[in-house]
Design an enzyme around this catalytic site. Structure first.
Site, PDB file in Angstrom:
ATOM      1  CG  ASN A   1      -0.661  -0.018   2.527  1.00  0.00           C
ATOM      2  OD1 ASN A   1       0.628  -0.502   2.612  1.00  0.00           O
ATOM      3  ND2 ASN A   1      -1.103   0.552   3.524  1.00  0.00           N
TER       4      ASN A   1
ATOM      5  CD  GLU B   1       4.025  -0.261  13.422  1.00  0.00           C
ATOM      6  OE1 GLU B   1       2.823  -0.166  13.523  1.00  0.00           O
ATOM      7  OE2 GLU B   1       4.948   0.023  14.114  1.00  0.00           O
TER       8      GLU B   1
ATOM      9  CB  CYS C   1      -2.095   0.501   8.408  1.00  0.00           C
ATOM     10  SG  CYS C   1      -0.859   1.342   8.277  1.00  0.00           S
TER      11      CYS C   1
ATOM     12  CD  GLU D   1       7.944   0.848  11.166  1.00  0.00           C
ATOM     13  OE1 GLU D   1       8.754   0.960  10.139  1.00  0.00           O
ATOM     14  OE2 GLU D   1       6.702   0.384  10.522  1.00  0.00           O
TER      15      GLU D   1
END
Ligand code: ADP
Length: 465
Positions: free
Chosen positions: A148, A246, A280, A445
């Site tokens: 994505n 994640e 997400c 992150e």
């Protein structure tokens, strides 16, 4: 059609076996890649292991300079990279261009960070003694990435790993090999030594699994589904290797009576429909207090109808989205707008109302441009609904009430809170990650926090007369 090979020890190897089609024009094959087996993965890890020591021995600014040069190379070809990204992933050219810019900026950010001090100097209780800490690279870092954000996510994992002296093996998503090829080509052309970055293409169940199980991999950073992420957690934890995950989300927005309904509709539409809802961090549940519900829904329907989106990434994902809408209808939902597929893989932005809080569409991740709007009686009930989820990545609140905004910031059980801003889209310098089943909830992150995952701290006592 482009043939994208593996990059192992500086060599481009592997036969083309897997084809990727353009989601906006499924007859067009965009790229073909190898379907790597475990032996290709092990060769990539060996190459990384061999190259890592010399790479770590370079002065940090020399490593950073390669990232900065790679950023310049990507910048010089960014329109071609954005076009390829849009063709393989399906996002609009504007979205793809923004993502390529993000990858460039990430390389610049971490490239420049190479000049910053790392570690600390600490006082000692012993006379004539200085204590300092060194940040040591973990060694070989493995990256498994999704389709994505096919260039931004690889960049925001690779850059902190490389600049801190690690060698990398990446297994990109099957659907989006070209974007990673552009990124790795730029790094190689900028002077990255052979073996420091290795790319193995192939399926998750074969190449991804072999990478996770290779005992020489000291740390694995993964972005993808919760199902796969939890499996990887077990594999890595068993050998006490580091893992950063994640995963999924079921992100919620709370709209309070005092908000401006038009502004709230714009924020929710951007949160739910940008990137075709395939982020997400996308919003898929909205809770409204009673006084604003009607005006908000009218405005949201208008925003949804005017929204420009790319196609859904694949036929399989489209089937998931359409089936979720069918289930919602069967559970008594009203489709306020959208819900149909006017052509190819183009699903219209979809707003559902009339669902129960227990509905599967309200509880399970869909990963498409589908948002459910539900009523709540109060802020307190809204907050409880937001938190009633197995996931905890992002959440938002639209309000002009500072007290409510601060309370929400403190009590929403998520990694990122947005007040009057879309749940999607984060600056590159902020820590990013979630809680519950959205994340491994250990290492963050992005920003300087990203360096923690790829390094460990060594304490040194230096005695002097
Ligand atoms: P999505 O549903 O977004 O495709 P996945 O979790 O299936 O999410 O995929 C994300 C990444 O994980 C991809 O690169 C994919 O190839 C990889 N992957 C999928 N299954 C596995 C697995 N069993 N082991 C390791 N990697 C996997």
């Amino acid at each position: 059609m482009t043939t994208v090979q593996n990059l192992i020890g500086g060599e481009r190897v592997g036969d083309p076996e897997l084809a990727r089609h353009n989601p906006a024009n499924p007859g067009e094959i965009v790229a073909v890649t190898p379907a790597s087996d475990a032996s290709a993965v092990h060769a990539a890890v060996s190459a990384a292991e061999q190259a890592q020591g010399a790479w770590a021995a370079l002065p940090a600014p020399a490593r950073g300079a390669i990232l900065l040069d790679a950023a310049d190379l990507l910048r010089s070809r960014h329109s071609q990279v954005a076009e390829d990204l849009s063709r393989e992933e399906g996002k609009t050219l504007a979205e793809a261009t923004g993502e390529v810019r993000r990858a460039i900026d990430v390389l610049r950010f971490f490239g420049s960070l190479a000049w910053q001090a790392s570690g600390e100097v600490l006082p000692s209780a012993m006379p004539g003694t200085t204590i300092f800490t060194r940040r040591e690279p973990v060694g070989v870092a493995a990256l498994i990435t999704p389709w994505n954000f096919p260039i931004a996510i690889p960049a925001w994992k690779m850059a902190p790993a490389l600049v801190s002296g690690n060698a990398v093996v990446i297994k990109p998503a099957e659907l989006t090999p070209l974007s990673v090829a552009h990124l790795s080509n730029a790094l190689v052309e900028a002077g990255l030594p052979a073996g420091v970055l290795n790319v193995v293409h192939g399926t998750g169940s074969v190449a991804g699994d072999a990478l996770a199980r290779d005992p020489r991999v000291a740390a694995l950073s993964f972005t993808g589904s919760t199902r796969v992420g939890l499996g990887l957690h077990t594999i890595l934890s068993e050998r006490r290797a580091r893992v950063q995950l994640e995963m999924g989300g079921k992100n919620a927005y709370l709209i309070l009576d005092d908000a401006d309904p038009l502004a709230a509709a714009k924020v929710v539409a951007a949160s739910a429909f940008s990137l075709t809802g395939q982020a997400c961090t996308a919003t898929s549940r909205v809770y409204c207090t009673p006084g604003i519900m009607e005006a908000f829904l009218t405005a949201l329907a208008k925003e949804a109808e005017a929204f420009t989106m790319g196609p859904v990434v694949s036929e399989q994902q489209l089937a998931v989205d359409v089936s979720a809408i069918d289930v919602a209808r069967a559970e008594g939902a009203t489709v306020l707008t959208g819900g149909d597929v006017p052509s190819g893989q183009f699903l219209r932005p979809t707003v559902l109302t009339g669902l129960a809080h227990t509905s599967s569409v309200v509880r399970d991740e869909i990963f498409g441009p589908v948002v459910a709007v539900l009523g709540v009686d109060s802020y307190e009930e809204g907050l409880a609904r937001v938190n009633d989820s197995r996931y905890g990545l992002t959440a938002g609140i639209c309000t002009r009430d500072l007290t409510a905004a601060h309370h929400f910031a403190a009590h929403a059980q998520v990694g990122v809170v947005k007040v009057n801003r879309p749940t999607t889209g984060l600056d590159l310098n902020v820590p990013f990650g979630g809680v519950k089943d959205s994340s491994s909830n250990t290492f963050r992150e992005q920003g300087t926090a990203a360096l923690d995952f790829y390094t460990w701290s060594k304490t040194v006592y230096l005695g002097h007369e």
